[in-house]
Design an enzyme around this catalytic site. Structure first.
Site, PDB file in Angstrom:
ATOM      1  N   TYR A  48      58.855  28.402  21.653  1.00 52.63           N
ATOM      2  CA  TYR A  48      57.679  27.973  22.414  1.00 52.63           C
ATOM      3  C   TYR A  48      57.295  26.541  21.997  1.00 52.63           C
ATOM      4  CZ  TYR A  48      52.950  28.075  24.359  1.00 52.63           C
ATOM      5  OH  TYR A  48      51.809  27.785  25.064  1.00 52.63           O
ATOM      6  N   SER A  94      21.327  39.176  34.227  1.00 54.27           N
ATOM      7  CA  SER A  94      21.467  40.059  33.068  1.00 54.27           C
ATOM      8  C   SER A  94      21.536  41.493  33.602  1.00 54.27           C
ATOM      9  CB  SER A  94      20.299  39.872  32.117  1.00 54.27           C
ATOM     10  OG  SER A  94      19.098  40.042  32.817  1.00 54.27           O
ATOM     11  N   ILE A  95      21.756  42.461  32.698  1.00 53.93           N
ATOM     12  CA  ILE A  95      21.869  43.852  33.141  1.00 53.93           C
ATOM     13  C   ILE A  95      20.706  44.632  32.542  1.00 53.93           C
ATOM     14  CG2 ILE A  95      23.494  45.720  33.533  1.00 53.93           C
ATOM     15  CD1 ILE A  95      25.658  44.164  32.283  1.00 53.93           C
ATOM     16  N   GLU A 131      32.851  50.285  31.355  1.00 57.14           N
ATOM     17  CA  GLU A 131      33.577  49.278  30.555  1.00 57.14           C
ATOM     18  C   GLU A 131      32.866  49.086  29.229  1.00 57.14           C
ATOM     19  OE1 GLU A 131      33.421  45.618  32.760  1.00 57.14           O
ATOM     20  OE2 GLU A 131      34.081  46.583  34.605  1.00 57.14           O
ATOM     21  N   LYS A 133      30.832  47.030  26.540  1.00 55.49           N
ATOM     22  CA  LYS A 133      29.971  45.851  26.615  1.00 55.49           C
ATOM     23  C   LYS A 133      30.339  44.969  25.428  1.00 55.49           C
ATOM     24  CE  LYS A 133      25.228  44.319  27.308  1.00 55.49           C
ATOM     25  NZ  LYS A 133      25.160  43.294  26.259  1.00 55.49           N
ATOM     26  N   LYS A 313      29.112  50.442  36.129  1.00 53.08           N
ATOM     27  CA  LYS A 313      28.988  49.685  37.372  1.00 53.08           C
ATOM     28  C   LYS A 313      29.332  50.617  38.531  1.00 53.08           C
ATOM     29  CE  LYS A 313      30.497  45.516  34.973  1.00 53.08           C
ATOM     30  NZ  LYS A 313      31.571  44.530  34.742  1.00 53.08           N
ATOM     31  N   CYS A 431      32.524  41.649 -18.765  1.00 57.16           N
ATOM     32  CA  CYS A 431      32.874  42.623 -17.724  1.00 57.16           C
ATOM     33  C   CYS A 431      31.951  43.838 -17.830  1.00 57.16           C
ATOM     34  CB  CYS A 431      34.336  43.055 -17.886  1.00 57.16           C
ATOM     35  SG  CYS A 431      34.789  44.436 -16.814  1.00 57.16           S
ATOM     36  N   CYS A 434      34.264  46.927 -19.054  1.00 51.60           N
ATOM     37  CA  CYS A 434      34.921  47.036 -20.360  1.00 51.60           C
ATOM     38  C   CYS A 434      34.396  46.053 -21.394  1.00 51.60           C
ATOM     39  CB  CYS A 434      36.428  46.869 -20.209  1.00 51.60           C
ATOM     40  SG  CYS A 434      36.942  45.168 -19.934  1.00 51.60           S
ATOM     41  N   CYS A 449      37.724  39.716 -14.770  1.00 45.32           N
ATOM     42  CA  CYS A 449      37.675  40.308 -16.096  1.00 45.32           C
ATOM     43  C   CYS A 449      38.995  39.982 -16.788  1.00 45.32           C
ATOM     44  CB  CYS A 449      37.512  41.819 -15.964  1.00 45.32           C
ATOM     45  SG  CYS A 449      37.955  42.703 -17.459  1.00 45.32           S
TER      46      CYS A 449
HETATM   47  S1  IVH Z   1      28.942  42.580  33.989  1.00 45.67           S
HETATM   48  C1  IVH Z   1      25.455  41.957  36.830  1.00 45.67           C
HETATM   49  N1  IVH Z   1      30.499  43.596  32.172  1.00 45.67           N
HETATM   50  O1  IVH Z   1      26.360  41.634  29.032  1.00 45.67           O
HETATM   51  C2  IVH Z   1      26.413  42.351  35.793  1.00 45.67           C
HETATM   52  N2  IVH Z   1      28.730  42.189  31.466  1.00 45.67           N
HETATM   53  O2  IVH Z   1      23.288  41.162  30.312  1.00 45.67           O
HETATM   54  C3  IVH Z   1      27.035  41.178  35.200  1.00 45.67           C
HETATM   55  N3  IVH Z   1      28.682  41.805  29.039  1.00 45.67           N
HETATM   56  O3  IVH Z   1      25.635  38.547  28.653  1.00 45.67           O
HETATM   57  C4  IVH Z   1      27.664  41.413  33.888  1.00 45.67           C
HETATM   58  N4  IVH Z   1      30.412  43.049  28.558  1.00 45.67           N
HETATM   59  O4  IVH Z   1      28.093  38.683  29.094  1.00 45.67           O
HETATM   60  C5  IVH Z   1      29.437  42.805  32.411  1.00 45.67           C
HETATM   61  N5  IVH Z   1      31.986  44.552  30.671  1.00 45.67           N
HETATM   62  C6  IVH Z   1      30.938  43.765  30.913  1.00 45.67           C
HETATM   63  C7  IVH Z   1      30.242  43.110  29.885  1.00 45.67           C
HETATM   64  C8  IVH Z   1      29.136  42.328  30.193  1.00 45.67           C
HETATM   65  C9  IVH Z   1      29.475  42.277  28.072  1.00 45.67           C
HETATM   66  C10 IVH Z   1      27.525  40.941  28.793  1.00 45.67           C
HETATM   67  C11 IVH Z   1      27.413  39.747  29.676  1.00 45.67           C
HETATM   68  C12 IVH Z   1      25.950  39.433  29.681  1.00 45.67           C
HETATM   69  C13 IVH Z   1      25.356  40.735  29.359  1.00 45.67           C
HETATM   70  C14 IVH Z   1      24.607  41.223  30.559  1.00 45.67           C
END
Ligand code: IVH
Length: 693
Positions: A48, A94-95, A131, A133, A313, A431, A434, A449
């Site tokens: 490579y 965010s979720i 999935e 997180k 999801k 030590c 010992c 030691c």
């Molecule tokens: S989906 C609307 N999938 O979690 C959904 N997020 O608050 C969009 N994260 O900071 C996110 N693993 O970076 C999704 N398998 C995963 C994830 C994931 C980690 C994080 C993402 C974000 C936070 C969501």
């Protein structure tokens, strides 16, 4: 050749170079994908590197052909002054987070989804994708016709920061996508940049050895690397990337891809060349989600990276559309947490533990705390410098991290500091196991030691080393037997080996009269040894086999070595101040001397030659000679013995460090090399003249 022919030839060779360059880029991109994404390289690293070098040479000849998607351009350009803002055409949301870590909390999510979709009890279970997180930072990757053009952080969700220069250094981020994705005008891939636990541990270990600041956790280390202005700094940090979704993508009617389900998106991402976790699963209904949460929770410690929960999801993308958003969180996804891997607790004491090799480790005794799914009462502080750098003291509140199989560690002190504070930590001079002296060698971060032979913490290791073939050569004394002997209290120091009886041995599990007899016979045989082997067997730090031989040859008698000053020890070839200090410290421990005495009393004996140092002048002290060809009167062995008796060393190969080459008849390549390097060449008479000046 006419000028037109010449030009023609140039054009043709330029076309060939162009062809080769494209070929190399394609091959390198393919092999990078095999290596980084599939973790299944098809060619050796050296090959490579060779291809990469060939490409670099071509690009140096034709700088006008260098493009940002070339594999040579991962680390490129000057450090930035600041990050440019990148607006997200599709907001990075965010979720919603479920902090109830029991798997059953998934059922409530499913119930809510069913209600919002208007499904009744008779309707089929909802399909989800579950999935991990990942605990890193979210990144958006923008591709145009398959070429990476921009990478951005999430920022506030509407505008991120341009981190293209650092993200492109990540091997798992493709600079150019595979075939099918090259037709898509605009493709935004979202995913997580993270650092594997082993990479994080190795990075922190490097930082500790360099006496540099360590990182608190993989997420901070990854985020810090991505948000570097200088790409070279990021390139030195081992980052990884998982893709898990799409952002702004060319619509289908303008040549973009179409998907019906999130699961298909994951498959497509994989085909385009991204790393996609193989831990993602399709789950039908809430109970399947709960089962997934429980199963992944059980695997969590064994994963190579940190996760802080799972993400559910809704699989059907039309349903995702229908469910829509509340404020800035989609209704179709949920982050379901696991117990935190970092917690606060109080330091009750700082103990010092001694490892099998004699290394001393400060360990914080903690008020019990539940971290990463288990109760933790001890956490490592690594070494004295680490404790002082973090300034951890008894009574402080600290952040404790426990992730995976890695031992829990104190990562930082958390304010407010108690008033008054405890005393700063200080490594003990003796030590704790010992009582032998504790030493720290120059340039090393660890304290050790020095009671190697005697220290109970180092017992098993010391006995195994003592018994090994190149030391006392006690056949049959392996780690299982040593475990039994030490754990059963039969052997405390190596001297106890020589006091074992047949009955004691034969009564051990997995031992019979015959095997016990064999071991005893091997122990008996080992009593007659050489001084060099005996010295090596003692396990003195930095005294390997060859140093042991040199010491034996130089001093002749053990007492002479045991009583030699550091200066005297340094007269031996290859013994420098560190080795001399180590030998001196070892024999300064009364316990170590005692064990040597006991061994002698048990009948261990060795050949003691005349001390060469005392035997007369050492005209060849510190000199290295090489013998080649046949000498008129001396055999090779005789010549070697004479040289060694005069304090010299005989080496097999000629280098600039060789002092003399002694050449006889039919001398070969060694003589040529000596002449080439300008090393003085002697015949036998010349050698004799050196020996008796
Ligand atoms: S989906 C609307 N999938 O979690 C959904 N997020 O608050 C969009 N994260 O900071 C996110 N693993 O970076 C999704 N398998 C995963 C994830 C994931 C980690 C994080 C993402 C974000 C936070 C969501």
């Amino acid at each position: 050749m006419s000028p037109t022919d010449q030009a023609d030839l140039w054009a043709r060779s330029e076309a060939a170079d162009r062809q080769r360059l494209l070929e190399l880029r394609e091959q390198l991109a393919y092999h990078a994908w095999r290596y980084y994404v599939l973790d299944d390289p098809q060619i050796p690293d050296a090959e490579y590197d060779r291809l990469m070098e060939e490409l670099r040479v071509l690009e140096a000849r034709y700088p006008q052909w260098v493009t940002p998607d070339s594999p040579t351009q991962r680390v490129g350009g000057q450090p930035l002054q600041a990050f440019a803002p990148v607006p997200h055409r599709v907001p990075m949301l965010s979720i919603r987070t479920e902090t109830d870590t029991s798997p059953e909390a998934a059922l409530a999510f499913d119930a809510r989804i069913r209600k919002e979709l208007g499904l009744g009890p008779d309707d089929a279970p909802v399909d989800y994708v579950a999935e991990p997180k990942f605990d890193g930072l979210a990144i958006a990757l923008h591709y145009e016709h398959g070429v990476l053009v921009r990478a951005a952080t999430r920022g506030d969700g509407l505008t991120g920061e341009d981190v293209t220069h650092t993200v492109r250094t990540i091997g798992q981020v493709p600079l150019r996508l595979r075939e099918t994705a090259q037709r898509i005008p605009r493709l935004e891939v979202r995913g997580e940049v993270y650092m594997r636990r082993d990479d994080f541990e190795a990075l922190n270990e490097r930082q500790r050895q360099r006496q540099d600041k360590t990182f608190v956790n993989p997420r901070n280390a990854a985020a810090g690397a991505v948000r570097q202005l200088d790409p070279a700094v990021a390139a030195a940090r081992p980052l990884s990337f998982f893709a898990y979704g799409l952002g702004d993508v060319t619509p289908a009617e303008q040549g973009g891809p179409t998907f019906e389900r999130h699961w298909q998106v994951l498959q497509a991402l994989r085909e385009w060349g991204f790393a996609v976790t193989d831990l993602a699963e399709r789950c039908a209904g809430g109970q399947a989600l709960a089962d997934y949460h429980r199963r992944l929770g059980q695997q969590r410690d064994a994963l190579p990276f940190d996760i802080d929960g799972v993400v559910y999801k809704v699989d059907r993308l039309d349903w995702q559309q229908r469910l829509g958003f509340v404020t800035r969180e989609p209704r179709w996804a949920l982050a379901h947490k696991y117990p935190a891997q970092e917690m606060l607790t109080r330091v009750l004491a700082i103990d010092v533990q001694v490892g099998r090799t004699g290394k001393l480790t400060p360990v914080a005794k903690l008020e019990p705390v539940f971290v990463g799914g288990v109760t933790v009462t001890n956490a490592t502080l690594h070494n004295e410098d680490e404790v002082l750098r973090k300034d951890v003291r008894v009574g402080d509140t600290v952040i404790v991290r426990r992730a995976g199989d890695v031992i829990p560690e104190v990562v930082a002190v958390a304010p407010p500091l108690p008033q008054p504070r405890g005393e700063p930590f200080c490594m003990p001079a003796q030590c704790p196991v010992c009582g032998s002296a504790v030493v720290r060698e120059p340039g090393e971060v660890d304290h050790r030691c020095s009671g190697g032979l005697y220290c109970p913490a180092q017992r098993k290791q010391a006995i195994l080393h003592f018994a090994q073939r190149r030391a006392m050569d006690i056949e049959g004394l392996g780690d299982k037997l040593v475990d039994q002997l030490v754990d059963g209290g039969l052997v405390r120091t190596v001297a106890d080996l020589y006091r074992l009886g047949l009955r004691q041995l034969a009564e051990l599990p997995r031992m019979a009269d015959k095997s016990a007899g064999n071991v005893l016979a091997a122990i008996e045989r080992s009593k007659a040894t050489t001084l060099a082997r005996f010295l090596y067997a003692l396990g003195i730090r930095h005294v390997g086999e060859s140093t042991a031989r040199d010491l034996a040859r130089h001093f002749g008698r053990l007492e002479a070595i045991m009583d030699a000053s550091e200066e005297a020890l340094q007269q031996v070839p290859d013994v420098g101040p560190v080795v001399a200090r180590s030998i001196r410290t070892f024999f300064d421990q009364p316990h170590n001397r005692e064990v040597v005495e006991q061994l002698r009393a048990c009948g261990v004996h060795w050949d003691e030659g005349p001390a060469i140092a005392a035997a007369g002048p050492q005209p060849l002290a510190g000199k290295t000679l090489v013998l080649t060809g046949t000498l008129p009167t001396l055999t090779r062995e005789q010549a070697k013995a004479l040289i060694e008796a005069a304090g010299g060393r005989v080496s097999d190969s000629v280098s600039r460090k060789t002092d003399y080459v002694v050449a006889g008849q039919a001398a070969g390549s060694k003589l040529d090399k000596a002449l080439a390097l300008g090393v003085p060449v002697l015949d036998e008479a010349g050698l004799r003249a050196l020996l008796s000046p």
